[in-house]
Design an enzyme around this catalytic site. Structure first.
Site, PDB file in Angstrom:
ATOM      1  N   THR A  27       0.878  -1.191   0.000  1.00  0.00           N
ATOM      2  CA  THR A  27       0.000   0.000   0.000  1.00  0.00           C
ATOM      3  C   THR A  27       0.910   1.235   0.000  1.00  0.00           C
ATOM      4  O   THR A  27       1.318   1.699  -1.046  1.00  0.00           O
ATOM      5  CB  THR A  27      -0.976   0.023   1.201  1.00  0.00           C
ATOM      6  N   LYS A  55       3.928  -6.851   3.928  1.00  0.00           N
ATOM      7  CA  LYS A  55       3.669  -5.457   3.577  1.00  0.00           C
ATOM      8  C   LYS A  55       3.389  -4.696   4.855  1.00  0.00           C
ATOM      9  O   LYS A  55       2.926  -5.257   5.857  1.00  0.00           O
ATOM     10  CB  LYS A  55       2.519  -5.319   2.586  1.00  0.00           C
ATOM     11  N   THR A  60      -0.578  -2.542  10.716  1.00  0.00           N
ATOM     12  CA  THR A  60      -1.116  -2.687   9.362  1.00  0.00           C
ATOM     13  C   THR A  60      -0.111  -3.460   8.610  1.00  0.00           C
ATOM     14  O   THR A  60       0.699  -2.936   7.885  1.00  0.00           O
ATOM     15  CB  THR A  60      -1.285  -1.388   8.603  1.00  0.00           C
ATOM     16  N   SER A  88      -6.372  11.417  -0.376  1.00  0.00           N
ATOM     17  CA  SER A  88      -6.728  12.374  -1.425  1.00  0.00           C
ATOM     18  C   SER A  88      -5.986  12.077  -2.713  1.00  0.00           C
ATOM     19  O   SER A  88      -5.272  11.103  -2.825  1.00  0.00           O
ATOM     20  CB  SER A  88      -6.461  13.799  -0.940  1.00  0.00           C
TER      21      SER A  88
END
Lengths: 405, 405
Positions: free
Chosen positions: B153, B179, B190, B405
């Site tokens: 990610t 990851k 995460t 964003s």
């Protein structure tokens, strides 16, 4: 620029307190960095200090002196914290007090020392000593503003507030000033606060008053989770107004305590509003907890999360980060189906997922504001707590990466 | 660029594991974001999941499925975490598994789902389903590198490691990929990690092995103190090497566990080296504590301090911030006279103050390095703990303020 605060308001003189601000070149060039506060004979003084195990030399000395005598002078420098300095640092703090006492004609133990600034460097006692004659010559009741400026370190604005109240029909004044913007956290932070009143207050009532006020104000703010070695909050009551002496049985004592709390809360919120790099003033309210401790646990986990703080900086309603912080706060048997998450009046999470009527536009509307309420309802009890914090911006990193250089 | 790691090494095939990576457009354009791992019949699988109360839908479903059947497929997507999605999210995870199971001819409970990415948005199950035929058609033992890239990610580099060891004289292979770069903290972050071996390992021995390995690796790293809703670490043993079946009494079991720990530690350190915006790889070692818990308490307080992390970013030997963090870690009756602070081989603090032979030049020399050891000796016991962390840079703020964003 602080969030929702632009400049120091006019600060009222407090009968019995004279101040002066001097440029002693402790660290900075071309600005005042030394403050002397003179308290009239008979003043009472109460204080709360940092709980950091590595408390700084001035904190140790101030505690010692306060236990021996009613203080006549507060000696405050910015630019150097005199912390992590071991035995030589204690000696430096004591020599500074002695130097002022000698000139002022009092006992060294009647001087309380306070320092804020860089940790781990020796205090330039000689330079402080050289500025003391000037400091004593310039004492005035009208120097609160100059003093509020002189105690600043990374603060971008001087912080102060004045108010009055009536005791037995006699008007008394409270004026407070504070410094602090980074290293701010519960249990006192890199934070110095001085509140003075011309009311007369009995000693133990004065101490109770400041402890309660600090608990609900300075101990409820956090900028970056770091607590300092030097925090102190001092409350002085000179009695010079001639108003009746307050003890905790006096009918006006609760009103006096409320006024001290009001000054403390306003000063503590000013510190958050001026948090290093802050662009948002954020209230985190946790409701429906079993007890106060678990409400605070959730509130601080959210307030300290770098991911939540960067989302606030970006005005991004990335509520998943808030939820993840609640989830890792360590509450046992948290039923996530009962948890609600609100931004101001917008309910985002309910029944374990996104609220059905939530729209990104509603979340964005709140996030665009300068002042935001994050409200978390745990749905498992009646306790609640409120704390105040700021966001994490590029300027926070710049300020703290460049502070010493 | 990660600190001290530039690119994915060659990853060895593991007999019995076939993988494929596909572009399912879960969120990203023009890159793979879906991985299918096929495990040969008879493979054993052990896993450790996040402890976050708000664990994501795929975590809940993977736990359920793992309790029912030996898995045949792992279905992993990046770009969307399917977290904070309530009942619909659970349904999405189950439908994804069923879609793969239908095409592969197995039970839906033989598929474990994993998701990582943005929280709070519905998983695009239709797009995942559309990519499954291609995924199954392209399964190969040689797709580890493609899979390691597809699960990224905010990672800047794919992370993997391979090694071999001998069991009863027979060579077996271990290959792992992971990851993760932000939202990293003890108790899993995460972070998704998959380790496979062609060794044959009895189920409970396999579970013990991965739990021990995770405890000393993935549960000892922190980037920003935030734990995720989605963390998982899976260890697969296919047995396809034909080597003897290991149980915890087998003489080669300790060597196998050590190899799994080695892979876990290397993967976990890669996550820190690639920490969001990291410019430093920092080891925090706390020695001389009463017990492991207080050593970790001090280590994490230091590693999470924004002031310490920004000083590391600035290569500023501002050790006062480390000391202040130690002081507020909450250890009862900490005798600061006994505490020593070292940067690599340089002693900075001793006897409650700056070490007599310390020079700023020595501190600066260590701080200029890419890899730094902060060693804190508490001087009150025999316990010690080591964790790994990174600094707090402008890029951390940029990455996390701009992520959605």
């Amino acid at each position: 620029m602080p969030v929702g605060y632009s400049e120091l308001p006019e600060l009222s003189a407090v009968a019995g307190v004279r101040l002066s601000a001097q440029a002693a070149q402790v660290r900075y060039e071309g600005r005042d960095d030394l403050v002397v506060m003179e308290l009239a004979e008979g003043s009472r003084c109460a204080a709360v200090f940092t709980r950091n195990a590595f408390c700084a030399a001035p904190v140790i000395v101030a505690r010692e002196h306060l236990a021996q005598h009613a203080p006549r002078y507060l000696l405050i420098n910015s630019g150097n914290a005199n912390a992590g300095t071991g035995a030589p640092g204690l000696d430096d703090a004591r020599r500074s007090c002695a130097a002022l006492a000698k000139r002022a004609g009092c006992d060294a133990a009647q001087v309380l020392p306070f320092s804020t600034g860089v940790i781990g460097e020796r205090l330039p006692v000689q330079r402080i000593e050289s500025a003391l004659d000037g400091a004593l010559a310039n004492l005035s009741e009208n120097n609160w503003s100059a003093a509020a400026h002189a105690i600043m370190t990374t603060d971008t604005v001087a912080k102060g507030v004045s108010l009055t109240l009536s005791i037995d029909g006699q008007t008394v004044t409270l004026t407070g000033m504070a410094k602090g913007s980074g290293m701010i956290r519960p249990d006192m932070a890199t934070m110095l606060a001085y509140i003075a009143t011309d009311a007369a207050v009995e000693s133990s009532a004065l101490q109770n008053c400041i402890q309660q006020a600090v608990e609900q104000s300075f101990n409820r703010i956090t900028v970056d989770g770091d607590t300092s070695t030097n925090d102190a909050c001092v409350l002085v009551a000179t009695g010079a107004s001639g108003a009746a002496v307050l003890d905790d049985a006096h009918p006006d004592y609760p009103a006096f305590c409320a006024a001290v709390s009001e000054v403390s809360t306003r000063l503590s919120q000013l510190i958050v509003r001026d948090g290093e790099g802050a662009t948002k003033f954020v209230t985190v309210r946790v409701e429906g907890g079993h007890d106060s401790a678990e409400c605070l646990q959730v509130a601080y986990t959210v307030a300290h999360s770098p991911l939540v703080k960067t989302a606030l900086f970006a005005s991004d309603p990335n509520w998943g980060r808030i939820l993840a912080a609640v989830g890792r706060a360590g509450l046992s048997q948290l039923d996530i189906e009962q948890v609600e998450l609100w931004l101001d009046d917008v309910c985002i999470v309910r029944d374990g997922g996104v609220a059905q009527d939530y729209t990104e536009a509603d979340g964005q509307r709140v996030m665009n504001q300068d002042e935001i309420l994050i409200r978390i309802a745990l749905g498992r009890g009646a306790a609640s707590e409120t704390i105040w914090t700021s966001d994490l911006s590029h300027d926070y990193v710049s300020i703290n990466a460049d502070y010493r250089s």
